[in-house]
Scaffold this motif. Structure first.
Motif, PDB file in Angstrom:
ATOM      1  N   PHE A  13     -16.228   9.382 -27.116  1.00  0.00           N
ATOM      2  CA  PHE A  13     -17.242   8.834 -26.206  1.00  0.00           C
ATOM      3  C   PHE A  13     -16.625   7.839 -25.233  1.00  0.00           C
ATOM      4  O   PHE A  13     -16.885   7.881 -24.019  1.00  0.00           O
ATOM      5  N   LEU A  14     -15.787   6.934 -25.744  1.00  0.00           N
ATOM      6  CA  LEU A  14     -15.166   5.936 -24.881  1.00  0.00           C
ATOM      7  C   LEU A  14     -14.228   6.588 -23.872  1.00  0.00           C
ATOM      8  O   LEU A  14     -14.141   6.148 -22.720  1.00  0.00           O
ATOM      9  N   ALA A  15     -13.513   7.623 -24.287  1.00  0.00           N
ATOM     10  CA  ALA A  15     -12.611   8.317 -23.360  1.00  0.00           C
ATOM     11  C   ALA A  15     -13.396   8.960 -22.226  1.00  0.00           C
ATOM     12  O   ALA A  15     -12.986   8.906 -21.054  1.00  0.00           O
ATOM     13  N   VAL A  16     -14.530   9.562 -22.536  1.00  0.00           N
ATOM     14  CA  VAL A  16     -15.367  10.162 -21.489  1.00  0.00           C
ATOM     15  C   VAL A  16     -15.968   9.070 -20.600  1.00  0.00           C
ATOM     16  O   VAL A  16     -16.034   9.205 -19.375  1.00  0.00           O
ATOM     17  N   ALA A  17     -16.389   7.958 -21.216  1.00  0.00           N
ATOM     18  CA  ALA A  17     -16.975   6.862 -20.444  1.00  0.00           C
ATOM     19  C   ALA A  17     -15.967   6.265 -19.468  1.00  0.00           C
ATOM     20  O   ALA A  17     -16.321   5.841 -18.367  1.00  0.00           O
ATOM     21  N   GLN A  18     -14.701   6.220 -19.859  1.00  0.00           N
ATOM     22  CA  GLN A  18     -13.665   5.664 -18.996  1.00  0.00           C
ATOM     23  C   GLN A  18     -13.320   6.595 -17.850  1.00  0.00           C
ATOM     24  O   GLN A  18     -13.125   6.152 -16.718  1.00  0.00           O
ATOM     25  N   THR A  19     -13.212   7.872 -18.132  1.00  0.00           N
ATOM     26  CA  THR A  19     -12.748   8.834 -17.127  1.00  0.00           C
ATOM     27  C   THR A  19     -13.897   9.502 -16.381  1.00  0.00           C
ATOM     28  O   THR A  19     -13.687  10.063 -15.308  1.00  0.00           O
ATOM     29  N   GLU A  44     -24.633  11.939 -29.789  1.00  0.00           N
ATOM     30  CA  GLU A  44     -25.973  11.831 -29.219  1.00  0.00           C
ATOM     31  C   GLU A  44     -27.029  12.193 -30.265  1.00  0.00           C
ATOM     32  O   GLU A  44     -28.103  11.575 -30.307  1.00  0.00           O
ATOM     33  N   GLU A  45     -26.732  13.172 -31.113  1.00  0.00           N
ATOM     34  CA  GLU A  45     -27.667  13.530 -32.174  1.00  0.00           C
ATOM     35  C   GLU A  45     -27.813  12.390 -33.176  1.00  0.00           C
ATOM     36  O   GLU A  45     -28.919  12.088 -33.640  1.00  0.00           O
ATOM     37  N   ALA A  46     -26.681  11.733 -33.502  1.00  0.00           N
ATOM     38  CA  ALA A  46     -26.734  10.615 -34.453  1.00  0.00           C
ATOM     39  C   ALA A  46     -27.502   9.432 -33.863  1.00  0.00           C
ATOM     40  O   ALA A  46     -28.227   8.734 -34.577  1.00  0.00           O
ATOM     41  N   ARG A  49     -30.352   9.692 -28.836  1.00  0.00           N
ATOM     42  CA  ARG A  49     -30.493   9.388 -27.412  1.00  0.00           C
ATOM     43  C   ARG A  49     -29.447  10.147 -26.598  1.00  0.00           C
ATOM     44  O   ARG A  49     -28.365  10.460 -27.104  1.00  0.00           O
ATOM     45  N   GLN A  50     -29.753  10.385 -25.327  1.00  0.00           N
ATOM     46  CA  GLN A  50     -28.776  10.978 -24.420  1.00  0.00           C
ATOM     47  C   GLN A  50     -27.878   9.870 -23.883  1.00  0.00           C
ATOM     48  O   GLN A  50     -28.368   8.862 -23.367  1.00  0.00           O
ATOM     49  N   LEU A  51     -26.566  10.049 -24.008  1.00  0.00           N
ATOM     50  CA  LEU A  51     -25.612   9.015 -23.604  1.00  0.00           C
ATOM     51  C   LEU A  51     -25.007   9.277 -22.229  1.00  0.00           C
ATOM     52  O   LEU A  51     -24.555   8.344 -21.569  1.00  0.00           O
ATOM     53  N   PHE A  52     -24.974  10.534 -21.822  1.00  0.00           N
ATOM     54  CA  PHE A  52     -24.440  10.898 -20.512  1.00  0.00           C
ATOM     55  C   PHE A  52     -25.438  11.781 -19.778  1.00  0.00           C
ATOM     56  O   PHE A  52     -26.125  12.602 -20.382  1.00  0.00           O
ATOM     57  N   SER A  53     -25.496  11.612 -18.465  1.00  0.00           N
ATOM     58  CA  SER A  53     -26.223  12.557 -17.626  1.00  0.00           C
ATOM     59  C   SER A  53     -25.182  13.413 -16.929  1.00  0.00           C
ATOM     60  O   SER A  53     -24.218  12.897 -16.362  1.00  0.00           O
ATOM     61  N   ARG A  54     -25.335  14.708 -17.006  1.00  0.00           N
ATOM     62  CA  ARG A  54     -24.352  15.636 -16.473  1.00  0.00           C
ATOM     63  C   ARG A  54     -25.003  16.581 -15.475  1.00  0.00           C
ATOM     64  O   ARG A  54     -26.056  17.159 -15.763  1.00  0.00           O
ATOM     65  N   ASP A  55     -24.398  16.703 -14.283  1.00  0.00           N
ATOM     66  CA  ASP A  55     -24.863  17.677 -13.299  1.00  0.00           C
ATOM     67  C   ASP A  55     -23.654  18.200 -12.535  1.00  0.00           C
ATOM     68  O   ASP A  55     -22.508  17.945 -12.912  1.00  0.00           O
ATOM     69  N   THR A  56     -23.913  18.915 -11.458  1.00  0.00           N
ATOM     70  CA  THR A  56     -22.813  19.530 -10.701  1.00  0.00           C
ATOM     71  C   THR A  56     -21.937  18.493 -10.015  1.00  0.00           C
ATOM     72  O   THR A  56     -20.810  18.793  -9.620  1.00  0.00           O
ATOM     73  N   GLU A  63     -28.570   4.715 -19.441  1.00  0.00           N
ATOM     74  CA  GLU A  63     -28.793   3.332 -19.881  1.00  0.00           C
ATOM     75  C   GLU A  63     -28.415   3.177 -21.358  1.00  0.00           C
ATOM     76  O   GLU A  63     -27.804   2.183 -21.746  1.00  0.00           O
ATOM     77  N   ASP A  64     -28.760   4.184 -22.176  1.00  0.00           N
ATOM     78  CA  ASP A  64     -28.384   4.137 -23.592  1.00  0.00           C
ATOM     79  C   ASP A  64     -26.870   4.279 -23.750  1.00  0.00           C
ATOM     80  O   ASP A  64     -26.281   3.704 -24.677  1.00  0.00           O
ATOM     81  N   GLY A  65     -26.234   5.051 -22.859  1.00  0.00           N
ATOM     82  CA  GLY A  65     -24.779   5.171 -22.893  1.00  0.00           C
ATOM     83  C   GLY A  65     -24.100   3.847 -22.606  1.00  0.00           C
ATOM     84  O   GLY A  65     -23.099   3.490 -23.247  1.00  0.00           O
ATOM     85  N   GLU A  66     -24.640   3.094 -21.642  1.00  0.00           N
ATOM     86  CA  GLU A  66     -24.094   1.765 -21.347  1.00  0.00           C
ATOM     87  C   GLU A  66     -24.200   0.863 -22.573  1.00  0.00           C
ATOM     88  O   GLU A  66     -23.281   0.096 -22.883  1.00  0.00           O
ATOM     89  N   ALA A  67     -25.332   0.949 -23.270  1.00  0.00           N
ATOM     90  CA  ALA A  67     -25.510   0.132 -24.475  1.00  0.00           C
ATOM     91  C   ALA A  67     -24.528   0.552 -25.561  1.00  0.00           C
ATOM     92  O   ALA A  67     -23.971  -0.291 -26.280  1.00  0.00           O
ATOM     93  N   MET A  68     -24.282   1.857 -25.664  1.00  0.00           N
ATOM     94  CA  MET A  68     -23.366   2.353 -26.691  1.00  0.00           C
ATOM     95  C   MET A  68     -21.936   1.867 -26.478  1.00  0.00           C
ATOM     96  O   MET A  68     -21.167   1.756 -27.445  1.00  0.00           O
TER      97      MET A  68
END
Length: 288
Positions: A13-19, A44-46, A49-56, A63-68
């Motif tokens: 999760f942290l690696a994705v959040a950084q990059t 996200e299942e644990a 909440r949804q931690l990332f929003s993904r689109d094209t 917001e929950d991802g920032e908290a995580m």
């Protein structure tokens, strides 16, 4: 909600959040992209909440991802403290760490404070320099670990953070397109300086240097005074300065990678262990 978070999933999760890239996170972690997606989905299942929003257009933290982010760093740091306690080993020795000046006003001081608190018997020596100088000192065996911009001549390194370089200046600064661009730059061998001059030359844009300083504070002061423009990392723009508007017609500077590099001539196993532990602390969350 299970309420139990897997450390491996948190690191992913942290690696994705950084990059902000599942592909880059997989490259950094040395795993398949499908593994990264699986780890994020299970986290996200644990969390429920949804931690990332993904689109094209890319990946963004919710917001929950920032908290995580904060929770993930705390959990991983607690795990590391517990593991160190039960291993019965304490880090010792001297660690020569070099950091680019870009990071002195970011989370780096907080990271170093935490490292000193957790490993008081490590004699940490900090060198703050231009990225180009740090690369040279690392090759000369004068540093054990470096956090700096990736050099085109030395493309190796563990990716910590990816951003882009932009032109910045004082708000309201006016640039005359008929006159050479006034530049505020680090001295050689600054990597940002080299990139800026190369881009201007390739686009046929004339320039003149109005200020040179080995100190970021010196460059920022000159830019705030309206002397000219400087190339800088978009995510680290100092207060009082803003990106130069696109209507100024300045060429794009391109991406910039910040990486961790280990000295090839580690003096002993204790130094290597200390370098790896500090690297883990830096990788535990976005530096900016």
């Amino acid at each position: 909600m299970e309420g139990v978070f897997d450390p491996a999933q948190l690191r992913t999760f942290l690696a994705v959040a950084q990059t902000l890239s599942f592909t880059q996170a997989a490259h950094r972690l040395g795993v398949r992209q499908s593994t990264v997606s699986q780890h994020v989905r299970r986290l996200e299942e644990a969390a429920g909440r949804q931690l990332f929003s993904r689109d094209t257009h890319g990946v963004e933290l919710t917001e929950d991802g920032e908290a995580m982010l904060g929770f993930a760093r705390s959990i991983l740091e607690a795990n590391e403290r517990a593991a160190g306690w039960f291993r019965g080993t304490r880090l010792r020795g001297r660690l020569r760490f070099g950091a680019s000046e870009d990071f002195v006003v970011t989370r780096l001081p907080e990271i170093l404070k935490g490292f000193r608190r957790e490993h008081p018997e490590v004699d940490l020596e900090l060198t703050v320099e231009l990225s180009g100088t740090l690369h040279q000192q690392l090759e000369a065996g004068k540093l054990d670990l470096v956090l700096a911009k990736r050099s085109e001549e030395r493309p190796q390194g563990q990716l910590v953070w990816r951003d882009r370089l932009v032109w910045i200046g004082a708000e309201g600064l006016r640039l005359d397109p008929g006159r050479p661009l006034p530049l505020i730059v680090f001295p050689p061998p600054g990597l940002t300086r080299a990139r800026a001059l190369d881009v201007l030359e390739r686009h046929g844009r004339s320039w003149r240097i109005v200020c040179t300083s080995g100190s970021l504070n010196g460059l920022v002061a000159a830019a705030r005074a309206g002397l000219g423009v400087m190339a800088h990392t978009d995510g680290l723009i100092p207060p009082g300065l803003v990106p130069v508007p696109e209507r100024a017609g300045l060429p794009e500077l391109g991406p910039v990678d910040f990486v961790l590099l280990y000295g090839e001539r580690q003096r002993d196993t204790a130094t290597r262990a200390a370098a790896e532990r500090l690297a883990e602390a830096i990788m535990a969350g976005p530096v900016p």
